[in-house]
Design a protein around this motif. Sequence first.
Motif, PDB file in Angstrom:
ATOM      1  N   SER A   1       0.852  -1.183   0.000  1.00 53.58           N
ATOM      2  CA  SER A   1       0.000   0.000   0.000  1.00 53.58           C
ATOM      3  C   SER A   1       0.891   1.237   0.000  1.00 53.58           C
TER       4      SER A   1
ATOM      5  N   THR B   1       0.005   3.902   1.557  1.00 54.20           N
ATOM      6  CA  THR B   1      -0.389   4.720   2.701  1.00 54.20           C
ATOM      7  C   THR B   1       0.393   4.292   3.952  1.00 54.20           C
TER       8      THR B   1
ATOM      9  N   THR C   1     -11.343   2.830   0.847  1.00 53.13           N
ATOM     10  CA  THR C   1     -10.869   3.453  -0.398  1.00 53.13           C
ATOM     11  C   THR C   1     -12.015   3.777  -1.348  1.00 53.13           C
TER      12      THR C   1
ATOM     13  N   ARG D   1      -8.400  -1.043   2.438  1.00 50.50           N
ATOM     14  CA  ARG D   1      -6.998  -1.361   2.138  1.00 50.50           C
ATOM     15  C   ARG D   1      -6.222  -1.485   3.447  1.00 50.50           C
TER      16      ARG D   1
ATOM     17  N   SER E   1      -6.055  -5.311  -0.393  1.00 47.31           N
ATOM     18  CA  SER E   1      -7.396  -4.736  -0.272  1.00 47.31           C
ATOM     19  C   SER E   1      -8.449  -5.828  -0.371  1.00 47.31           C
TER      20      SER E   1
ATOM     21  N   VAL F   1     -15.065   7.627   2.667  1.00 46.09           N
ATOM     22  CA  VAL F   1     -13.766   7.298   2.077  1.00 46.09           C
ATOM     23  C   VAL F   1     -12.704   8.095   2.824  1.00 46.09           C
TER      24      VAL F   1
ATOM     25  N   VAL G   1      -6.335   8.946   0.396  1.00 47.58           N
ATOM     26  CA  VAL G   1      -6.503   7.689  -0.344  1.00 47.58           C
ATOM     27  C   VAL G   1      -5.782   7.838  -1.676  1.00 47.58           C
ATOM     28  N   THR G   2      -4.764   7.060  -1.881  1.00 44.86           N
ATOM     29  CA  THR G   2      -3.969   7.173  -3.109  1.00 44.86           C
ATOM     30  C   THR G   2      -4.098   5.880  -3.902  1.00 44.86           C
ATOM     31  N   PRO G   3      -4.649   5.950  -5.105  1.00 46.62           N
ATOM     32  CA  PRO G   3      -4.749   4.719  -5.901  1.00 46.62           C
ATOM     33  C   PRO G   3      -3.374   4.210  -6.324  1.00 46.62           C
TER      34      PRO G   3
ATOM     35  N   GLU H   1      -8.440  -3.773  -4.857  1.00 46.26           N
ATOM     36  CA  GLU H   1      -7.546  -2.608  -4.797  1.00 46.26           C
ATOM     37  C   GLU H   1      -8.094  -1.430  -5.604  1.00 46.26           C
ATOM     38  N   LEU H   2      -7.830  -0.228  -5.118  1.00 48.58           N
ATOM     39  CA  LEU H   2      -8.143   0.995  -5.871  1.00 48.58           C
ATOM     40  C   LEU H   2      -6.953   1.285  -6.778  1.00 48.58           C
TER      41      LEU H   2
ATOM     42  N   THR I   1      -9.768   5.839 -12.582  1.00 46.43           N
ATOM     43  CA  THR I   1      -9.464   5.199 -11.295  1.00 46.43           C
ATOM     44  C   THR I   1     -10.676   4.411 -10.829  1.00 46.43           C
TER      45      THR I   1
END
Length: 623
Positions: free
Chosen positions: A3, A5, A55, A65, A78, A92, A132-134, A190-191, A263
């Motif tokens: 991840s 994050t 996410t 996630r 995720s 989110v 939240v970072t894809p 997963e995003l 995304t």
Amino acid sequence: MRSTTPVTHWVTLALAGLGLHPLLATAVTIAEINGNKFLSSYAGKSVTGVTGLVTAKGPNGIWIRSTTPDDDPATSESIYVFSNTVGSNLTVGDIIFLNGKVTEYRSTATYIYLTEITSPSSVKVISSGNTVTPLVIGKDTLPPPTDDFSSLDGGDIYALPNGAANISTVNPVLDPTKYGLDFWESLCGELVTVTNPTVVVRANSYRDTWVVGNWAATGRNDNNGITMSDKDSNPEAIIIGTPLDGTKNPTSSKMGDQAETITGIVTYTFGFYYILPLTALKITSPSAAKSTPSTLQSSSNCKALTVGDYNVENLAPNSSHLPKIASHIVNYLSSPDLVLLQEVQDNSGATDDGTVDANITLSTLTASILSISGGKTNYSYVEVVASSGNLDGGAPGGNIRQAYLYKPDVLSLWKPNQGSASDNTSVVLGQDGKVELTFNPGRIDPGNEAWAASRKPLVAAWRAKGGKKPFFTVNVHFSSKGGGTSLQGDVRPPVNGAVGKRELQAEVTGKFIAEILKLDPSAAVVAAGDFNEFAFVQPMKTFANVSGMKDLDEVAGIPPAERYTYTYDMNAQELDHMYVSPSLASSRKTKYEHLHINSWANSADMVSDHDPSVALVNVCGCA
Ligand SMILES: *[C@@H]1O[C@H](CO)[C@@H](O)[C@H](O)[C@H]1NC(C)=O
Ligand SMILES: *[C@@H]1O[C@H](CO)[C@@H](O)[C@H](O)[C@H]1NC(C)=O
Ligand SMILES: *[C@@H]1O[C@H](CO)[C@@H](O)[C@H](O)[C@H]1NC(C)=O
Ligand SMILES: *[C@@H]1O[C@H](CO)[C@@H](O)[C@H](O)[C@H]1NC(C)=O
Ligand SMILES: *[C@@H]1O[C@H](CO)[C@@H](O)[C@H](O)[C@H]1NC(C)=O
Ligand SMILES: *[C@@H]1O[C@H](CO)[C@@H](O)[C@H](O)[C@H]1NC(C)=O
Ligand SMILES: *[C@@H]1O[C@H](CO)[C@@H](O)[C@H](O)[C@H]1NC(C)=O
């Protein structure tokens, strides 16, 4: 996947703050739940203390996630939490903590299972407003594999026997570096972001759209679609499904369109790995249609005869697409001297009223061609009238069949003797020492089991202007792939529907052609039509082997990526072929073109589901 994050330490503190010991023996990470295989070793078990960042939210659940990712690219970080209510108080960016049950879900026995958490309970928000970072596919993840789908396919997704193993029973360890299914499974839940996606096939009726991102893709054709080839059916593509925010994907997207970076969440549904986008796909730059007419020039005699081939998709006298088919034949195929048609319905179309004759369908088509060509092209036609009782497959009552259109000033039947539906035409040596057919036109071995509920090949011998001996054509429409299983399904290799039937049909048709070539090795023979199979799959290898015919794509040196006449799933693919006898294969005059006028069109502009092709052959028989 790792991840992006980095909140592990922070969560540990937060959990301690809630009075929960972070190292509870029962707490399990998302990576541990997913494991490094398709099916979770926790399936059916209750889990507690699952921690994750929300996410995305969907109508029936949320995706979370892991805040404590591992280093193993095979384990997705995720997971989907299935519940109609769990999302209602969550946003989110929340980091939550929950208990639940690990469930493997599929709606259909031939699909891959989706690992999810069901019956979530004790849901607690630990913190809110987290970023939240894809994961950008190919940048934050491995690139998608481009050739193989599964280790269970043995390197060939069309290998026989089909259905030798099921992913759900073998549950192989994922290798996302090598296998497409393993790659997408390792990202399930997963995003992700797909950068600069290219549409590879027009949107389907649900507006789902296959794309490839800015990663390596094999088989790219001239219009930026991806063409399948031997042992490569393009696992690198992904289908963009229904947007999570209730917006709708466009209906008009088509092969080669460029779309905005998108995304969404990776999941498995309807037999495929999907990305459910946060919002609808946007086309930024539609592909310009590259439809150009055939360049092949007929000499209107045996020296340079043009032969077209077109599956005209359930053509009836009142079909709204009939004038468009006529226009294609005139304006794109350039009115070939001879046209092999498939899927011509009887005079009452799909109405099941006992009608079997197609002469009104064919005369309506030829009248439309006459009019569109400004009176220049006045085709004659031949068919063998189907027997009653819907014995040839296709839509009940439609009695689809093959037929020929021909220019009577260039071609005529050689010793015509109209065959009926049940007449078994055979190859004989005539009194003039030339090979001929007992029924012309006729059907090949119509009583053979191979043709039960399927279209019998329509064979004809022709006298071409200036020609010294007959020129033979075999117009086929083999059984379709109906009943097959998904390329991305549980069953490996996937079931190639009716492959056994096509194998028999290839043998019967091949044997018939071999008889012509035994009596006259230099005979000019063209076998063409909708074989419903790829050149590199067993029935077509058998056909070439038994008949002695050569694949015209090979003869004419058509680049592999341009060998397609159809689109299905993510692939441009070739169901329609022309094969030529050795004398035509060795002639430098022989030429071939595929006209991608339907594969490249969007749903509204597509006239038939198949592309037509045109060949140029010298059939003078001087050899
Ligand atoms: C959402 O919050 C409200 C108010 O706090 C509460 O009554 C409700 O039970 C919560 N719903 C869920 C699904 O937790
Ligand atoms: C694979 O699964 C299908 C569908 O459930 C089943 O019919 C088939 O027998 C299975 N094949 C093997 C090899 O286990
Ligand atoms: C053609 O006629 C059939 C009935 O014979 C009807 O069901 C069908 O809708 C008609 N199609 C068009 C395009 O008019
Ligand atoms: C179609 O064939 C039938 C005989 O089978 C004939 O009576 C009819 O005139 C033909 N129609 C056309 C348009 O050729
Ligand atoms: C087209 O050919 C038919 C014979 O098949 C003939 O009766 C008709 O007059 C021709 N039409 C034109 C415009 O040449
Ligand atoms: C039809 O003819 C072929 C030879 O072309 C022969 O092999 C086959 O047995 C015949 N079928 C029947 C039912 O007579
Ligand atoms: C082609 O035929 C030969 C025998 O004639 C056989 O040995 C070979 O296995 C066949 N190949 C295929 C692909 O069917």
